[in-house]
Design a protein around this motif. Structure first.
Motif, PDB file in Angstrom:
ATOM      1  N   ALA A 107       0.829  -1.209   0.000  1.00  0.00           N
ATOM      2  CA  ALA A 107       0.000   0.000   0.000  1.00  0.00           C
ATOM      3  C   ALA A 107       0.864   1.259   0.000  1.00  0.00           C
ATOM      4  N   THR A 118      -5.572   2.249  -4.380  1.00  0.00           N
ATOM      5  CA  THR A 118      -4.806   1.907  -3.181  1.00  0.00           C
ATOM      6  C   THR A 118      -5.329   2.667  -1.972  1.00  0.00           C
ATOM      7  N   LEU A 171      -3.941   3.656 -10.004  1.00  0.00           N
ATOM      8  CA  LEU A 171      -3.716   2.762  -8.860  1.00  0.00           C
ATOM      9  C   LEU A 171      -3.617   3.524  -7.539  1.00  0.00           C
ATOM     10  N   CYS A 225      -8.258   0.989  -0.595  1.00  0.00           N
ATOM     11  CA  CYS A 225      -7.836  -0.203   0.146  1.00  0.00           C
ATOM     12  C   CYS A 225      -7.252   0.170   1.508  1.00  0.00           C
ATOM     13  N   VAL A 226      -6.502   1.250   1.565  1.00  0.00           N
ATOM     14  CA  VAL A 226      -5.947   1.727   2.840  1.00  0.00           C
ATOM     15  C   VAL A 226      -7.091   2.160   3.758  1.00  0.00           C
ATOM     16  N   GLY A 241       2.010   1.670  -3.422  1.00  0.00           N
ATOM     17  CA  GLY A 241       0.895   2.009  -4.303  1.00  0.00           C
ATOM     18  C   GLY A 241       0.380   3.421  -4.150  1.00  0.00           C
ATOM     19  N   LEU A 242       0.642   4.033  -3.005  1.00  0.00           N
ATOM     20  CA  LEU A 242       0.220   5.417  -2.801  1.00  0.00           C
ATOM     21  C   LEU A 242       1.159   6.423  -3.466  1.00  0.00           C
TER      22      LEU A 242
END
Length: 123
Positions: A59, A79, A75, A82-83, A62-63
């Motif tokens: 993550a 991400t 993405l 998702c976080v 991905g950030l």
């Protein structure tokens, strides 16, 4: 706005990278060092902690990386969502453990993740 989103994403990535220490430090030591707020690690197996740490590491990457490298920048907000889900889970776990006093950082990070997701999806 772009600068604020970079700062927010960097803050989240830093928090997630620091949190990956659970992959390398024995959970008994984490629980002893962190006091009541870190006692949750004892509820999870070492394998589960490694899995959570791995997801946090991914993550963090991905950030930052997709937007910085301009490779699939979509993405970043994915991400961030998702976080946000990760911190919803963290807050839920704290509520179940009766740790209402330690839930504030999780809620702040959740808000930052939602901000990054919103900002990157709309901008």
């Amino acid at each position: 706005m772009n600068l604020a989103l970079w700062i927010a994403a960097g803050l989240l990535a830093t928090v997630l990278l620091i949190s990956t220490s659970k992959m390398f430090v024995p959970r008994d030591k984490i629980a002893a060092m962190g006091g009541h707020a870190a006692a949750w690690v004892l509820d999870f197996s070492p394998g589960a902690l490694r899995a959570i740490g791995t997801l946090e590491l991914l993550a963090a990457a991905g950030l930052i990386l997709p937007r910085a490298l301009d490779i699939a920048p979509v993405l970043v907000p994915v991400t961030a969502v998702c976080v946000a889900a990760l911190f919803v889970g963290a807050a839920t776990m704290r509520l179940r453990r009766g740790e209402r006093a330690t839930i504030t950082p999780d809620l702040i990070y959740l808000a930052v993740a939602v901000f990054v997701a919103w900002g990157r999806f709309t901008g």
